[in-house]
Write a protein that holds these residues in place. Structure first.
Motif, short mmCIF file in Angstrom:
data_model
loop_
_atom_site.label_atom_id
_atom_site.label_comp_id
_atom_site.label_asym_id
_atom_site.label_seq_id
_atom_site.Cartn_x
_atom_site.Cartn_y
_atom_site.Cartn_z
N PRO A 143 40.72 41.71 25.25
CA PRO A 143 41.42 42.76 26.01
C PRO A 143 41.14 44.14 25.43
O PRO A 143 41.07 44.32 24.22
CB PRO A 143 42.90 42.38 25.84
N SER A 147 41.89 46.91 30.27
CA SER A 147 42.25 45.61 30.84
C SER A 147 43.48 45.68 31.72
O SER A 147 43.56 45.02 32.76
CB SER A 147 42.47 44.59 29.71
N TRP A 150 42.41 46.96 35.10
CA TRP A 150 41.72 45.94 35.90
C TRP A 150 42.72 44.92 36.43
O TRP A 150 42.65 44.49 37.58
CB TRP A 150 40.66 45.23 35.07
N ALA A 220 40.11 40.16 33.82
CA ALA A 220 40.45 41.47 33.24
C ALA A 220 40.31 41.48 31.73
O ALA A 220 40.13 42.55 31.13
CB ALA A 220 41.88 41.85 33.62
N CYS A 221 40.38 40.31 31.10
CA CYS A 221 40.37 40.24 29.64
C CYS A 221 39.07 39.68 29.07
O CYS A 221 38.94 39.58 27.85
CB CYS A 221 41.55 39.39 29.15
N THR A 228 32.69 37.92 34.30
CA THR A 228 33.76 38.62 35.01
C THR A 228 33.40 38.85 36.46
O THR A 228 34.19 38.57 37.37
CB THR A 228 34.03 39.98 34.32
N ARG A 300 33.97 46.44 37.67
CA ARG A 300 34.34 45.78 36.41
C ARG A 300 33.10 45.31 35.65
O ARG A 300 32.99 45.46 34.44
CB ARG A 300 35.27 44.60 36.71
#
Length: 321
Positions: A143, A147, A150, A220-221, A228, A300
């Motif tokens: 993270p 994060s 996102w 997100a992490c 991702t 992202r």
């Protein structure tokens, strides 16, 4: 690692093949006369399932080359996570079916079982892909300050998808001019709102929304840009599949409407009958949510790719110090 990677690829392609078989075979038997129904009976349903064939095939093929392996594995993870949730309504619908000979009778056909097998294979591909990534130390949670942003954007897309699915998507109007010369209009719909659909459709929507949330929070992490993007892209296609079915749908034909109006198609033609299809805000909100997930996957991924070299240089500088 290689064996698991090839397993994920094979299971994804196998799942895509099962969907193709499900499209071609009889999917269910419906109504008092047990009329056979297939997934290619309507353009919308066909588009819905072709989206899954393309997604599963892409995940399987991208997993093979080393240059795209992480993206392919991310696609496999995201697909196996979200796609099975879309079978909830069909499975519950079979259990809620009326008795044989009743108007609400629904019984599974061969295609339905192939669809269930496909969902199982997709889950297996996701498990193999996750195990591959974990063994290769790529499935790591790291993270950052961004994060939370996102995750918030992903939750916003999931919420918009659920709201759009709840609202009606379309209605159809039959306009005609009878002998007295006064134009008239009959409205069919609004259609496809969860507020007036059987409970299993609401359950399905909630399940899929929760799975999209999970995909967004996980992605997100993650440190890897490719993984991702793959997970978010899979969530995007799964959330957009129902939109494709709506956008691909066509208005009723006069031949389809004539029996319900107790007239002939010729009579409708004589009164200059015209059927028009109107898409309502629900379908556009759902489309915007799917597009948001697509943009999130791209942005992202680009952000992670851009910050990765900086993180590497920082780690090297720390090691030298």
């Amino acid at each position: 690692m290689s064996k698991l990677r090839f397993a994920a690829s094979g299971l994804s392609v196998g799942a895509a093949t099962c969907v193709i078989v499900a499209i071609c075979a009889t999917y269910s038997f419906v109504g008092a006369d047990a009329h056979p129904a297939t997934l290619h009976d309507s353009d919308g349903t066909l588009a819905f399932n072709i989206a899954f064939v393309a997604l599963l095939s892409l995940a399987g093929l991208l997993t093979l080359p080393r240059t795209t392996v992480r993206l392919g594995l991310g696609l496999a993870v995201g697909t196996g996570l979200v796609l099975p949730g879309l079978f909830v309504a069909d499975i519950v619908g079979m259990f809620r079916s009326g008795p044989s000979g009743a108007s609400d009778y629904v019984a599974p056909g061969v295609g339905f079982y192939w669809g269930v097998i496909s969902a199982g294979l997709a889950i297996g591909a996701a498990a193999s892909a996750a195990a591959t990534l974990r063994r290769g130390a790529d499935f790591q949670f790291a993270p950052t300050r961004a994060s939370a942003l996102w995750a918030a954007l992903g939750l916003l897309c999931a919420a918009a998808w659920l709201v759009g699915t709840w609202l009606p998507w379309q209605k159809q109007e039959l306009a005609f001019t009878p002998a007295d010369g006064t134009p008239q209009t009959l409205t069919y719909g609004p259609c496809c709102s969860l507020s007036n659909m059987p409970a299993q459709w609401a359950i399905q929507a909630v399940v899929v929304a929760v799975l999209i949330v999970v995909a967004c929070l996980v992605s997100a992490c993650l440190r890897s840009a490719a993984i991702t993007s793959g997970i978010l892209l899979a969530a995007c296609v799964c959330s957009a599949s129902s939109v494709l079915s709506a956008l691909w749908s066509k208005p009723y034909t006069l031949a389809e409407l004539a029996p319900g109006l107790e007239v002939s198609e010729y009579q409708l033609t004589q009164v200059k009958a015209v059927v028009s299809l109107h898409r309502l805000p629900g379908v556009w909100i759902t489309s915007a949510a799917a597009l948001g997930l697509l943009l999130l996957a791209v942005v992202r991924g680009l952000h992670a790719a851009a910050t990765a070299p900086q993180a590497t240089r920082s780690e090297e500088a720390t090691a030298e110090a």
